[in-house]
Design a protein around this motif. Structure first.
Motif, mmCIF file in Angstrom:
data_model
loop_
_atom_site.group_PDB
_atom_site.id
_atom_site.type_symbol
_atom_site.label_atom_id
_atom_site.label_comp_id
_atom_site.label_asym_id
_atom_site.label_seq_id
_atom_site.Cartn_x
_atom_site.Cartn_y
_atom_site.Cartn_z
ATOM 1 N N GLY A 37 0.795 -1.222 0.000
ATOM 2 C CA GLY A 37 0.000 0.000 0.000
ATOM 3 C C GLY A 37 0.818 1.258 0.000
ATOM 4 N N ALA A 38 0.102 2.333 0.239
ATOM 5 C CA ALA A 38 0.693 3.669 0.191
ATOM 6 C C ALA A 38 1.725 3.864 1.296
ATOM 7 N N ASN A 39 2.655 4.727 1.004
ATOM 8 C CA ASN A 39 3.701 5.092 1.954
ATOM 9 C C ASN A 39 3.087 5.929 3.069
ATOM 10 N N GLU A 40 3.029 5.351 4.251
ATOM 11 C CA GLU A 40 2.510 6.066 5.427
ATOM 12 C C GLU A 40 3.652 6.469 6.365
ATOM 13 N N LEU A 41 4.872 6.415 5.859
ATOM 14 C CA LEU A 41 6.078 6.782 6.601
ATOM 15 C C LEU A 41 6.344 5.894 7.809
ATOM 16 N N LYS A 42 5.776 4.702 7.813
ATOM 17 C CA LYS A 42 6.076 3.725 8.857
ATOM 18 C C LYS A 42 7.061 2.729 8.281
ATOM 19 N N VAL A 43 8.110 2.444 9.011
ATOM 20 C CA VAL A 43 9.093 1.478 8.544
ATOM 21 C C VAL A 43 8.471 0.078 8.625
ATOM 22 N N PRO A 44 8.333 -0.596 7.477
ATOM 23 C CA PRO A 44 7.744 -1.944 7.493
ATOM 24 C C PRO A 44 8.645 -2.920 8.234
ATOM 25 N N GLN A 45 8.022 -3.958 8.820
ATOM 26 C CA GLN A 45 8.783 -4.961 9.566
ATOM 27 C C GLN A 45 9.586 -5.868 8.650
ATOM 28 N N SER A 46 9.153 -6.036 7.412
ATOM 29 C CA SER A 46 9.842 -6.936 6.472
ATOM 30 C C SER A 46 11.282 -6.509 6.258
ATOM 31 N N ASP A 47 12.142 -7.495 6.045
ATOM 32 C CA ASP A 47 13.532 -7.192 5.703
ATOM 33 C C ASP A 47 13.682 -6.890 4.216
ATOM 34 N N LEU A 48 12.736 -7.382 3.397
ATOM 35 C CA LEU A 48 12.750 -7.169 1.950
ATOM 36 C C LEU A 48 11.665 -6.164 1.592
ATOM 37 N N LEU A 49 12.090 -5.029 1.034
ATOM 38 C CA LEU A 49 11.157 -3.945 0.722
ATOM 39 C C LEU A 49 11.211 -3.573 -0.757
ATOM 40 N N TYR A 50 10.042 -3.470 -1.346
ATOM 41 C CA TYR A 50 9.889 -2.940 -2.699
ATOM 42 C C TYR A 50 9.330 -1.539 -2.503
ATOM 43 N N ILE A 51 10.128 -0.539 -2.874
ATOM 44 C CA ILE A 51 9.741 0.841 -2.589
ATOM 45 C C ILE A 51 9.606 1.622 -3.896
ATOM 46 N N GLY A 52 8.388 2.131 -4.100
ATOM 47 C CA GLY A 52 8.077 2.840 -5.332
ATOM 48 C C GLY A 52 7.871 4.326 -5.120
ATOM 49 N N PHE A 53 8.239 5.092 -6.135
ATOM 50 C CA PHE A 53 8.163 6.549 -6.040
ATOM 51 C C PHE A 53 7.813 7.171 -7.380
ATOM 52 N N TRP A 54 7.341 8.390 -7.316
ATOM 53 C CA TRP A 54 7.197 9.206 -8.506
ATOM 54 C C TRP A 54 8.302 10.255 -8.461
ATOM 55 N N THR A 55 8.713 10.715 -9.614
ATOM 56 C CA THR A 55 9.852 11.629 -9.707
ATOM 57 C C THR A 55 9.406 13.073 -9.561
ATOM 58 N N ASP A 56 10.110 13.778 -8.694
ATOM 59 C CA ASP A 56 9.856 15.190 -8.445
ATOM 60 C C ASP A 56 11.186 15.932 -8.538
ATOM 61 N N LYS A 57 11.335 16.717 -9.573
ATOM 62 C CA LYS A 57 12.557 17.517 -9.787
ATOM 63 C C LYS A 57 13.818 16.655 -9.784
ATOM 64 N N GLY A 58 13.771 15.518 -10.475
ATOM 65 C CA GLY A 58 14.955 14.683 -10.640
ATOM 66 C C GLY A 58 15.287 13.776 -9.475
ATOM 67 N N ASN A 59 14.347 13.634 -8.523
ATOM 68 C CA ASN A 59 14.568 12.767 -7.367
ATOM 69 C C ASN A 59 13.238 12.123 -7.004
ATOM 70 N N ALA A 60 13.252 11.209 -6.057
ATOM 71 C CA ALA A 60 11.996 10.632 -5.564
ATOM 72 C C ALA A 60 11.203 11.720 -4.847
#
Length: 167
Positions: A37-60
Protein backbone atom coordinates in the motif's frame (compact mmCIF):
# COMPACT_ATOMS: atom_id res chain seq x y z
CA UNK A 1 15.57 -21.06 -1.78
CA UNK A 2 12.96 -20.03 0.76
CA UNK A 3 11.04 -16.87 -0.16
CA UNK A 4 11.19 -14.28 2.62
CA UNK A 5 8.43 -11.96 3.71
CA UNK A 6 8.26 -8.65 1.92
CA UNK A 7 6.42 -5.34 1.83
CA UNK A 8 5.53 -3.18 -1.16
CA UNK A 9 5.34 0.50 -0.24
CA UNK A 10 4.74 3.21 -2.83
CA UNK A 11 3.87 6.85 -3.48
CA UNK A 12 1.80 7.38 -6.62
CA UNK A 13 0.58 10.83 -7.53
CA UNK A 14 -1.13 9.91 -10.82
CA UNK A 15 -1.45 6.13 -10.53
CA UNK A 16 1.65 5.29 -12.58
CA UNK A 17 3.77 3.95 -9.74
CA UNK A 18 0.77 2.01 -8.38
CA UNK A 19 0.64 0.15 -11.72
CA UNK A 20 4.24 -0.93 -11.16
CA UNK A 21 3.47 -1.90 -7.55
CA UNK A 22 0.49 -3.99 -8.71
CA UNK A 23 2.72 -5.74 -11.26
CA UNK A 24 5.34 -6.57 -8.62
CA UNK A 25 2.63 -7.85 -6.27
CA UNK A 26 1.30 -10.13 -9.06
CA UNK A 27 4.76 -11.71 -9.37
CA UNK A 28 5.32 -12.51 -5.67
CA UNK A 29 3.74 -15.05 -3.28
CA UNK A 30 0.75 -13.36 -1.60
CA UNK A 31 1.21 -15.31 1.64
CA UNK A 32 4.63 -13.71 2.16
CA UNK A 33 3.35 -10.12 1.86
CA UNK A 34 3.42 -8.21 5.16
CA UNK A 35 2.17 -4.93 3.65
CA UNK A 36 1.02 -3.61 0.28
CA UNK A 37 0.00 0.00 0.00
CA UNK A 38 0.69 3.67 0.19
CA UNK A 39 3.70 5.09 1.95
CA UNK A 40 2.51 6.07 5.43
CA UNK A 41 6.08 6.78 6.60
CA UNK A 42 6.08 3.72 8.86
CA UNK A 43 9.09 1.48 8.54
CA UNK A 44 7.74 -1.94 7.49
CA UNK A 45 8.78 -4.96 9.57
CA UNK A 46 9.84 -6.94 6.47
CA UNK A 47 13.53 -7.19 5.70
CA UNK A 48 12.75 -7.17 1.95
CA UNK A 49 11.16 -3.94 0.72
CA UNK A 50 9.89 -2.94 -2.70
CA UNK A 51 9.74 0.84 -2.59
CA UNK A 52 8.08 2.84 -5.33
CA UNK A 53 8.16 6.55 -6.04
CA UNK A 54 7.20 9.21 -8.51
CA UNK A 55 9.85 11.63 -9.71
CA UNK A 56 9.86 15.19 -8.44
CA UNK A 57 12.56 17.52 -9.79
CA UNK A 58 14.95 14.68 -10.64
CA UNK A 59 14.57 12.77 -7.37
CA UNK A 60 12.00 10.63 -5.56
CA UNK A 61 9.05 12.43 -4.01
CA UNK A 62 9.71 13.82 -0.52
CA UNK A 63 7.60 11.21 1.29
CA UNK A 64 9.64 8.39 -0.27
CA UNK A 65 12.93 10.12 0.51
CA UNK A 66 11.83 10.50 4.13
CA UNK A 67 10.96 6.79 4.41
CA UNK A 68 14.20 5.71 2.71
CA UNK A 69 16.26 7.79 5.14
CA UNK A 70 14.73 5.85 8.08
CA UNK A 71 15.60 2.37 6.80
CA UNK A 72 18.37 0.28 8.31
CA UNK A 73 19.56 -3.24 7.42
CA UNK A 74 16.94 -3.82 4.72
CA UNK A 75 17.05 -5.32 1.24
CA UNK A 76 15.54 -2.75 -1.11
CA UNK A 77 14.16 -2.98 -4.62
CA UNK A 78 13.55 0.55 -5.93
CA UNK A 79 10.98 1.27 -8.62
CA UNK A 80 9.69 4.51 -9.99
CA UNK A 81 8.17 6.53 -12.78
CA UNK A 82 9.19 9.80 -14.38
CA UNK A 83 7.20 11.98 -16.76
CA UNK A 84 10.33 12.90 -18.66
CA UNK A 85 11.32 9.42 -19.64
CA UNK A 86 12.55 7.32 -22.46
CA UNK A 87 16.20 7.63 -21.51
CA UNK A 88 18.01 5.03 -19.40
CA UNK A 89 20.68 7.66 -18.70
CA UNK A 90 18.05 9.96 -17.18
CA UNK A 91 16.55 7.09 -15.16
CA UNK A 92 19.99 6.11 -13.82
CA UNK A 93 20.60 9.72 -12.80
CA UNK A 94 17.33 9.77 -10.84
CA UNK A 95 18.09 6.43 -9.18
CA UNK A 96 21.53 7.75 -8.25
CA UNK A 97 19.89 10.73 -6.53
CA UNK A 98 17.42 8.48 -4.71
CA UNK A 99 20.18 6.15 -3.46
CA UNK A 100 21.87 9.08 -1.71
CA UNK A 101 19.02 8.98 0.83
CA UNK A 102 19.60 5.31 1.65
CA UNK A 103 21.77 4.31 4.61
CA UNK A 104 24.79 2.14 3.75
CA UNK A 105 23.50 -0.64 6.05
CA UNK A 106 20.86 -1.39 3.40
CA UNK A 107 21.41 -3.42 0.22
CA UNK A 108 19.87 -2.41 -3.10
CA UNK A 109 18.82 -5.71 -4.69
CA UNK A 110 17.24 -4.24 -7.81
CA UNK A 111 15.84 -1.18 -9.48
CA UNK A 112 13.42 -0.30 -12.26
CA UNK A 113 12.16 2.92 -13.77
CA UNK A 114 9.95 3.81 -16.69
CA UNK A 115 8.12 6.78 -18.08
CA UNK A 116 4.74 7.72 -16.63
CA UNK A 117 1.97 10.01 -17.73
CA UNK A 118 1.80 13.50 -16.24
CA UNK A 119 -1.22 15.53 -15.14
CA UNK A 120 -2.95 17.51 -17.94
CA UNK A 121 -2.10 20.71 -16.06
CA UNK A 122 1.53 20.25 -17.14
CA UNK A 123 0.62 20.34 -20.85
CA UNK A 124 -1.75 23.25 -20.27
CA UNK A 125 1.12 25.18 -18.65
CA UNK A 126 3.38 24.50 -21.66
CA UNK A 127 0.69 25.71 -24.09
CA UNK A 128 0.18 28.87 -22.05
CA UNK A 129 3.94 29.49 -22.03
CA UNK A 130 3.97 29.31 -25.84
CA UNK A 131 1.74 32.40 -25.95
CA UNK A 132 4.68 34.41 -24.65
CA UNK A 133 6.85 35.54 -27.60
CA UNK A 134 9.97 34.94 -25.51
CA UNK A 135 9.06 31.38 -24.50
CA UNK A 136 11.73 28.71 -23.95
CA UNK A 137 12.96 27.20 -27.20
CA UNK A 138 12.38 23.62 -26.04
CA UNK A 139 8.61 23.92 -25.43
CA UNK A 140 7.67 21.89 -28.51
CA UNK A 141 9.97 19.08 -27.30
CA UNK A 142 8.36 19.21 -23.85
CA UNK A 143 4.86 19.04 -25.36
CA UNK A 144 5.88 16.10 -27.57
CA UNK A 145 7.32 14.31 -24.50
CA UNK A 146 4.09 14.96 -22.58
CA UNK A 147 2.02 13.45 -25.40
CA UNK A 148 4.35 10.43 -25.62
CA UNK A 149 4.10 9.86 -21.86
CA UNK A 150 0.29 9.60 -21.92
CA UNK A 151 0.37 5.86 -22.62
CA UNK A 152 2.94 5.01 -19.94
CA UNK A 153 3.48 2.84 -18.07
CA UNK A 154 2.33 0.66 -20.97
CA UNK A 155 2.30 -3.13 -21.42
CA UNK A 156 5.89 -3.07 -22.70
CA UNK A 157 7.01 -1.26 -19.51
CA UNK A 158 5.15 -3.77 -17.32
CA UNK A 159 6.52 -6.77 -19.23
CA UNK A 160 10.05 -5.42 -18.82
CA UNK A 161 9.45 -5.15 -15.06
CA UNK A 162 8.09 -8.72 -14.93
CA UNK A 163 11.19 -10.05 -16.73
CA UNK A 164 13.41 -8.21 -14.26
CA UNK A 165 11.45 -9.70 -11.34
CA UNK A 166 11.96 -13.25 -12.67
CA UNK A 167 15.77 -12.97 -12.58
Amino acid sequence: MKQENYSIVFSSLTGNTKKLADTIYEMLPKDKCDYFGANELKVPQSDLLYIGFWTDKGNADNKTLELLSQLKNKKIFLFGTAGFGGSDVYFKKILGQVKQSIDSSNVIIGEYMCQGKMPQSVRDRYIKMKENPEHPANLDVLIKNFDCALSHPDMKDLEKLKKLMMK
